[in-house]
Structures are given as structure tokens and as C-alpha cells.
Design a protein around this motif. Structure first.
Motif, PDB file in Angstrom:
ATOM      1  N   ASN A 102       4.033   9.455 -22.975  1.00 12.33           N
ATOM      2  CA  ASN A 102       4.993  10.178 -24.039  1.00 12.33           C
ATOM      3  C   ASN A 102       6.345   9.662 -24.272  1.00 12.33           C
ATOM      4  O   ASN A 102       6.095   8.716 -23.862  1.00 12.33           O
ATOM      5  CB  ASN A 102       4.659  11.863 -22.858  1.00 12.33           C
ATOM      6  CG  ASN A 102       4.619  12.723 -23.620  1.00 12.33           C
ATOM      7  OD1 ASN A 102       5.348  12.032 -25.490  1.00 12.33           O
ATOM      8  ND2 ASN A 102       4.772  13.938 -22.925  1.00 12.33           N
ATOM      9  N   ARG A 103       7.061  10.946 -24.613  1.00 10.34           N
ATOM     10  CA  ARG A 103       8.423  10.476 -24.698  1.00 10.34           C
ATOM     11  C   ARG A 103       9.445  11.542 -24.011  1.00 10.34           C
ATOM     12  O   ARG A 103       9.042  12.211 -24.169  1.00 10.34           O
ATOM     13  CB  ARG A 103       8.841  10.813 -26.654  1.00 10.34           C
ATOM     14  CG  ARG A 103       8.299   9.408 -26.988  1.00 10.34           C
ATOM     15  CD  ARG A 103       9.432   8.438 -26.712  1.00 10.34           C
ATOM     16  NE  ARG A 103      10.570   8.602 -27.305  1.00 10.34           N
ATOM     17  CZ  ARG A 103      11.878   8.686 -27.523  1.00 10.34           C
ATOM     18  NH1 ARG A 103      10.737   8.459 -28.908  1.00 10.34           N
ATOM     19  NH2 ARG A 103      13.342   8.954 -27.675  1.00 10.34           N
ATOM     20  N   ASN A 104      10.908  11.424 -23.999  1.00 13.25           N
ATOM     21  CA  ASN A 104      11.106  12.444 -23.310  1.00 13.25           C
ATOM     22  C   ASN A 104      11.468  13.300 -23.531  1.00 13.25           C
ATOM     23  O   ASN A 104      11.866  13.889 -25.304  1.00 13.25           O
ATOM     24  CB  ASN A 104      12.583  11.280 -22.601  1.00 13.25           C
ATOM     25  CG  ASN A 104      13.438  11.225 -23.932  1.00 13.25           C
ATOM     26  OD1 ASN A 104      13.007  10.611 -24.609  1.00 13.25           O
ATOM     27  ND2 ASN A 104      14.510  11.708 -23.952  1.00 13.25           N
TER      28      ASN A 104
ATOM     29  N   ARG B 249       9.463  14.166 -29.257  1.00  9.37           N
ATOM     30  CA  ARG B 249       8.213  14.884 -28.488  1.00  9.37           C
ATOM     31  C   ARG B 249       7.647  15.666 -28.854  1.00  9.37           C
ATOM     32  O   ARG B 249       6.802  16.345 -28.599  1.00  9.37           O
ATOM     33  CB  ARG B 249       9.701  15.384 -27.428  1.00  9.37           C
ATOM     34  CG  ARG B 249       9.067  16.139 -26.062  1.00  9.37           C
ATOM     35  CD  ARG B 249       7.362  15.430 -25.792  1.00  9.37           C
ATOM     36  NE  ARG B 249       7.173  16.235 -24.261  1.00  9.37           N
ATOM     37  CZ  ARG B 249       7.189  16.200 -23.290  1.00  9.37           C
ATOM     38  NH1 ARG B 249       7.833  15.159 -22.538  1.00  9.37           N
ATOM     39  NH2 ARG B 249       7.246  16.936 -21.907  1.00  9.37           N
TER      40      ARG B 249
ATOM     41  N   ASP C  16       4.425  17.462 -28.791  1.00  5.71           N
ATOM     42  CA  ASP C  16       3.992  18.655 -28.411  1.00  5.71           C
ATOM     43  C   ASP C  16       3.553  19.645 -29.496  1.00  5.71           C
ATOM     44  O   ASP C  16       2.420  20.371 -29.284  1.00  5.71           O
ATOM     45  CB  ASP C  16       4.816  19.630 -27.954  1.00  5.71           C
ATOM     46  CG  ASP C  16       5.240  18.057 -26.670  1.00  5.71           C
ATOM     47  OD1 ASP C  16       4.547  17.508 -26.134  1.00  5.71           O
ATOM     48  OD2 ASP C  16       6.729  18.931 -26.313  1.00  5.71           O
TER      49      ASP C  16
ATOM     50  N   TYR D  73       0.802  11.715 -19.519  1.00  3.04           N
ATOM     51  CA  TYR D  73       1.201  13.101 -20.409  1.00  3.04           C
ATOM     52  C   TYR D  73       2.776  13.198 -19.968  1.00  3.04           C
ATOM     53  O   TYR D  73       3.849  12.890 -20.051  1.00  3.04           O
ATOM     54  CB  TYR D  73       0.913  14.351 -20.735  1.00  3.04           C
ATOM     55  CG  TYR D  73       2.083  15.392 -21.438  1.00  3.04           C
ATOM     56  CD1 TYR D  73       1.936  15.531 -22.710  1.00  3.04           C
ATOM     57  CD2 TYR D  73       2.570  15.682 -20.543  1.00  3.04           C
ATOM     58  CE1 TYR D  73       2.804  16.021 -23.588  1.00  3.04           C
ATOM     59  CE2 TYR D  73       3.707  16.939 -21.448  1.00  3.04           C
ATOM     60  CZ  TYR D  73       3.020  16.783 -21.994  1.00  3.04           C
ATOM     61  OH  TYR D  73       4.717  17.956 -23.494  1.00  3.04           O
TER      62      TYR D  73
ATOM     63  N   GLN E 143       7.577   9.559 -19.564  1.00  3.08           N
ATOM     64  CA  GLN E 143       8.045  10.045 -20.275  1.00  3.08           C
ATOM     65  C   GLN E 143       9.965   9.029 -20.291  1.00  3.08           C
ATOM     66  O   GLN E 143      10.459   9.352 -20.469  1.00  3.08           O
ATOM     67  CB  GLN E 143       8.964  11.271 -20.720  1.00  3.08           C
ATOM     68  CG  GLN E 143       7.285  12.556 -19.901  1.00  3.08           C
ATOM     69  CD  GLN E 143       7.877  14.051 -19.549  1.00  3.08           C
ATOM     70  OE1 GLN E 143       9.437  14.015 -19.921  1.00  3.08           O
ATOM     71  NE2 GLN E 143       7.633  14.578 -19.871  1.00  3.08           N
TER      72      GLN E 143
END
Length: 655
Positions: A550-552, A558, A562, A573, A576
């Protein structure tokens, strides 16, 4: 027959608590360490002036010769007897006959200046016998009729424009005292006073050993799986030299106890201080602490210090010789080196303690801390909106970061009994070197295209600093007026627009460039090949064996992902990382199967790419900062043909 230990036994060995028998405060660890050492400056050695820069004078030095070594003229003019000029005026000049020589620098006078005569002399020329003054050439007129002579229209005083022998430095005069750090000024003074050499404190020899099976020399390609370049040795060697020591890099040693012990014993024979990097944390390969116990008393003085970064630090001595085992992670190693080792090196080199400067700043974001040990937080500084104060931005890169120490302006301490520091609270930032406030402060989302724009500014001599905190973090900083630019790529799900829905009074949006976000995966993965991006995400989210990176939270990527997941939380998930590159690396190395990144990064890592969105990477700018010269230079560069072409080469479309 010796059998290899089982997996269970290996785990037991790795978990065995052979270290950290007594975690000490930093103050107590320092006290024990220094009490066991002889911190007097090392013995003297004599070096030539060319090698004396930044060395410390070992004993008082007296001038070996007068400076200047003879009476000399301080102007271009004529050497004469002052009595011959008495009564000279514009109306009634005095006429003096010229002697038959011109005294240039380095010329010994051959003719005495008798009453009624003068000798031409250059600046620095030797004053001839009989002369007691010099007049400037501008105050005379040359007369050629009836023999060379000068007409003088103002009187001279005895000693006028003469630098007498020893007037600067007299032979036998105290020149430098013990403990003086030699700069270019002292070198010039020594040379002028007749010294070709100088007694200085010998530089402490610091042996540096890197330990760990995972280490390889910098530049090793391809990098073996699980291997990391040995950056600590290079950092530590430079820091040793920076603080007056002589680094002795001894190389990389595997976690072989016998080999490492032999290397440490050799280092103790040749060096004044031994520094080992790695081998302090609890783990199967860590052997350094056991070796120290066999080297001789007093041995380990502190193993485990209640601070972060740097808890695994080991301070020891063999006889009166210091031996330090630093943590392996770069930030921990460099921080503990500066806190515990640098003072010892400087003392042995005869240098004074480091000058430390502390500035007050307002903490930008809440910073949590582990209860029970003092935590030192690396921060970057920026000006507040009114330009009257400073904001401290925690770098948050962790003890494994190689760049945190070099990018930080300083650090502040969170006490051991506190569980963190709240946003907005004042903190005392201890500077690392000099404060390097940038001319252009950029806080927000990072992009490789931004690096290219800033390279153009660097060529113009403009210092810029970027802090990658995500689009929303940058927007918050821009709203508070704490940065010049806040790069962002925020998608509003309701309108489908990028960035403009977040505009408000006091902010301006500067268009940047367009870049393509998409799904990255390893080439040949049938779960993704041939699909469009949205369908690939739908299938991956429903596949329990398909692992996401995932990303932060707060990043534009993100927010986009989402929205596409529609509330789904596929495997992976919670993982991050904070950059497109970290996502690409995780996928390329097989630690994840898919993620979201920009096309430019996907190509750089050789990954498959399924386009999702043509996103807008723009810049929020506080209007109060618009007229800053560095910001205007950035905006001009952004519009230039050269930068726009560089962006196209990277795969971006300039706005």
C-alpha cells in the motif's frame, strides 16, 4: 559427528539475552566510559607547515626570527633623512639629489643616504644606511636638469613609512601557545617568524572495523540478495578526520568470532581507539560483546544505553584504550559516534569540545516516543509564516536510514518519562554543524520530476530542501505558511478533480505536470497481464493469495487507491511505505505482488504497468511567499523550455 543446530535451537540462540545486562542512562554510560580512559592529549610530533592545518600546537612556540627581518619601506617613494625635509612647503620646496640606485624588493642597498640625498625605494625595500624616513612618490616631483633630483613640498617625520625590524614579531617573542588550533593565519605567522616545522599533538589513530555477514563494499554490483553496502565505514572514517583523528579503515569482517577477535587484537596494537560498527544488537550473528570479554580489563563498561537511536551501544576499554561497538543501523551508528566517540577523539587530539548551538523551534507534528528511554528526534528546520521563528519537522526515517543524519539540521530530545511530543510545542533543537536554512522550502508529495526542476535551481546557486510528508501533510504546511511549495496530487472523489477542491483563501495553485498512476506488478504475472487497471485491482483485492503493498495515509496515491478499492482491505493493506520507489522495490523483490505507482518508476524497476489515472501533480503556494526570489526562480524554471523537455523525457506531460 557434529550436526547442524535445528531451527528451534537457532531461534533460541538468537533470542538468548547475552547483552543489555544493565541498560544505563546516557549520562551514567558516559561517566563510566570516560573514567576508564586517559583523555590527555597524545604525544607531540613535528610536521611541516604544509601538514599543519587544523592541527593542535603541542607546546609553546617562540619566534625564531624578527618579522620583518629588516627595516623596510611601507610605500613606494624615496628614502631620505627627515632633517633634510624640514620647512618644505608648496611655496618653498626642498631639493634632494637622487642616489644612483633603485631599491626594489630583495635588493640590498649599496649607497649610504648622505645629507641632501635620497634613494628611490619600492614597497618592501630595505631602508639604506643613513635614511630615517620615506616620503611617498606622490608627494614629490622629479627634476632632471643639472642631475637627477626630487623636489619635496612637505616635511617628513623620522620613522615615517618605515616598518622597523621586529615591529611585527620580535625574535624570542611568544608566538603560539599549547592548545592553539592552527589555521591558515597561524601558518602564515609561523612562516614569517622563521619556522618551517611545528610541534603538534599527534592525531589519534582510529581503527574502524565493519562487522556483519550482510555487508559488501560500496559499489558492489549486482547487489546479492539480503546484502547492503557498508556505508558506515565511509561515514565514520570521514567523521574521524573531521574531528582531528586519523582513520584506519580495516574492512569488513564476517560474523566469525575467531577471525574477528584476531582483527580486534591487531587493531588494539596499532590504533589509539577502536571502533566496530555492528554486532551490538541481540541476534544470532552478534559476537562482538563476547570478544571484548576476552581482551583484558576493564572490558565492557556499558552495554545498552537508554536512548533512541542507539540503545545497543557498547562502550569498553582494554587497559586505558577505548573500544566502542556501535549499532549497525546508520543513523544509530552515526548518532552514537558523535555523542560518545567524538569527544574522546577530540580530547586525544588536543582539540576543545565541540561548540554546540541550540535553537528553539515549534514542533510541526505530534511525535510519539517509547516510554523509558530518551529519544533523540532528527529534524529539518523551516521558517514560520511570519519569518520570525522556526518550525521543526521530524524526518521520521528510523535508525536504519542512511540519509537522516545528513539531511537533518539538528535534533531534540524527548525525555525518557514522556510518551511523545505534541504538535506546536516548543522544542530545543541542537544543531548538527551550522544551520542550513534553505532558500526554497518544499513540503509535500515527492516526484522524480521535482528533482529535475531543483537541479536547475541548484545550478543557479539556489538551495532547496524537500520533505516528503505526503500531499495532505504538505497542504497542511502550506496552510500554516511553513513552506514555499506544497506538491500535491489530491483527487476529490465527488468532483473527479485534482487539487483545486482543496484551494482556499491565502493559497494559490500552480500547475505542474501530468503523470500516469497505475498498477505495478512483476512481468509475466498472469493475474495482471492483459487486464485494464481497474479490473486488475478488483481481481487482486478478491484474491487472498495476491499481496498488496500500500501507500502511506495522506498521500495522493493512497487516496486514489482507497477510492478504487471501495472499502476493501486486501492482504498487505497495512504495509504502507512512503514512496513510489518503495512500492516498486517490494514488488520487484517479490515481497508483494502488486501496488500503485507512477509509470516512470515502473519503467525504472522493469515492472509491468497498467494505467489507472492521468493525475495532476501541482503546487500549493502560500500567497504571502509568492514574491520570494527563490520561489520566483522555481516558477520561471517550471515554465522554461529546458525543464519542460526534461519532464517529457521522464514520461511526464508539462501542464
Amino acid at each position: 559427528m557434529v550436526t547442524a543446530p535445528s531451527l528451534t535451537e537457532q531461534v533460541r540462540r538468537a533470542a538468548r539475552q547475552e547483552q543489555f545486562l544493565e541498560v544505563l542512562s546516557a549520562e551514567e554510560a558516559t561517566r563510566r566510559f570516560r573514567a576508564a580512559l586517559d583523555l590527555a592529549p597524545l604525544e607531540a610530533e613535528t610536521v611541516g607547515l604544509a601538514e599543519a592545518l587544523h592541527r593542535v600546537v603541542a607546546q609553546g612556540i617562540a619566534a625564531a626570527a624578527d618579522a620583518p627581518p629588516f627595516d623596510r619601506s611601507s610605500v613606494d617613494g624615496f628614502a631620505l633623512r627627515a632633517a633634510d625635509t624640514a620647512g618644505a612647503t608648496e611655496a618653498s620646496p626642498r631639493r634632494l639629489r637622487l642616489n644612483g640606485e633603485v631599491l626594489a624588493c630583495g635588493t640590498a642597498p649599496a649607497i649610504e643616504v648622505l645629507p641632501g640625498t635620497a634613494t628611490a625605494i619600492a614597497t618592501g625595500g630595505v631602508i639604506p644606511r643613513g635614511a630615517d624616513a620615506v616620503v611617498m612618490i606622490e608627494h614629490t616631483e622629479l627634476e632632471e636638469g643639472g642631475g637627477a633630483a626630487i623636489a619635496l613640498r612637505r616635511a617628513a617625520a623620522p620613522g615615517q613609512f618605515i616598518g622597523f625590524a621586529g615591529s611585527d614579531i620580535a625574535r624570542g617573542e611568544a608566538l603560539l601557545r599549547a592548545g592553539t588550533t592552527i589555521t591558515s593565519r597561524e601558518i602564515g605567522m609561523l612562516a614569517a617568524a622563521g619556522h618551517a616545522t611545528v610541534p603538534v599533538v599527534r592525531r589519534p589513530r582510529v581503527a574502524i572495523l565493519s562487522t556483519g555477514d550482510e555487508l559488501v563494499p560500496p559499489g558492489t554490483t549486482p547487489l546479492p540478495p539480503g546484502a547492503i553496502p557498508d556505508s558506515n565505514a565511509a561515514i565514520l572514517a570521514a567523521a574521524v578526520a573531521e574531528h582531528g583523528g586519523e582513520p584506519l579503515p580495516l574492512g569488513i569482517f564476517r560474523d566469525d568470532e575467531a577471525v574477528l577477535e584476531q582483527a580486534v587484537r591487531r587493531a588494539l596494537e596499532t590504533a589509539d581507539l577502536v571502533v566496530m560498527s555492528g554486532g551490538t544488537s541481540k541476534g544470532a550473528g552478534d559476537v562482538s560483546h563476547r570478544i571484548i570479554g576476552r581482551l583484558g580489563p576493564p572490558g565492557v563498561l556499558a552495554h545498552g544505553v537508554a536512548l533512541k537511536p542507539g540503545k545497543p551501544l557498547c562502550l569498553a576499554a582494554v587497559g586505558r584504550k577505548p573500544l566502542v561497538v556501535l549499532p549497525g543501523f546508520p543513523t544509530s551508528a552515526v548518532f552514537t559516534f558523535h555523542e560518545f566517540v567524538v569527544p574522546v577523539i577530540r580530547a586525544l587530539a588536543g582539540l576543545p569540545p565541540r561548540a554546540e548551538t541550540t535553537l528553539e523551534a515549534s514542533l510541526a507534528i505530534r511525535t510519539p516516543s517509547e516510554l523509558g528511554r530518551t529519544e533523540y528526534v532528527m529534524v529539518s528546520l523551516s521558517e514560520t509564516a511570519d519569518g520570525e521563528g522556526l518550525t521543526a519537522w521530524p524526518l521520521g526515517k528510523g535508525s536504519g536510514s542512511v540519509t537522516a543524519f545528513s539531511q537533518a539540521d539538528g535534533f531534540f530530545a524527548i525525555p525518557a518519562l514522556a510518551q511523545g511530543a505534541e504538535a506546536g510545542m516548543p522544542v530545543q533543537v541542537r544543531l548538527i554543524g551550522e544551520a542550513r536554512l534553505p532558500e526554497l522550502s518544499i513540503i509535500g508529495s515527492h516526484c522524480v520530476g521535482l528533482d529535475d526542476v531543483l537541479e536547475v535551481l541548484a545550478e543557479q546557486g539556489i538551495r532547496a530542501r524537500t520533505l516528503a510528508v505526503g500531499s495532505l501533510g504538505g497542504l497542511a504546511a502550506a496552510r500554516r505558511g511553513e513552506c514555499d511549495l506544497a506538491p500535491a496530487h489530491l483527487l476529490d472523489a465527488k468532483t473527479g478533480l485534482y487539487n483545486t477542491p482543496w484551494l482556499e483563501a491565502g493559497l494559490r495553485l500552480v500547475p505542474g505536470w501530468r503523470r500516469i498512476q497505475g498498477v505495478v506488478f512483476r512481468p509475466g504475472d498472469a493475474r495482471f497481464e492483459g487486464l485494464d487497471g481497474a479490473e486488475a485491482i478488483r481481481r487482486a483485492a478478491a484474491d487472498p493469495a495476491c499481496l498488496l503493498v500500500n501507500r502511506n495515509a495522506g498521500s495522493g496515491t493512497r487516496i486514489l487507491l482507497d477510492g478504487l478499492l471501495g472499502g476493501a482491505r486486501p492482504p498487505g493493506y497495512p504495509n504502507q511505505p512512503k514512496s513510489h520507489n518503495a512500492v516498486a522495490t517490494a514488488v520487484a523483490q517479490g515481497r508483494a505482488d502488486w501496488g500503485m505507482a507512477i509509470g516512470t518508476v515502473a519503467r525504472a524497476y522493469g515492472l509491468g504497468f497498467l494505467p489507472i489515472a492521468d493525475e495532476h501533480y501541482d503546487f500549493f503556494v502560500p500567497e504571502a511567499r509568492l514574491e520570494r526570489p527563490a520561489l520566483q526562480a522555481f516558477l520561471a524554471a517550471l515554465e522554461s523550455d529546458a525543464v519542460r523537455e526534461r519532464l517529457r523525457v521522464l514520461g511526464f506531460t508539462p501542464a
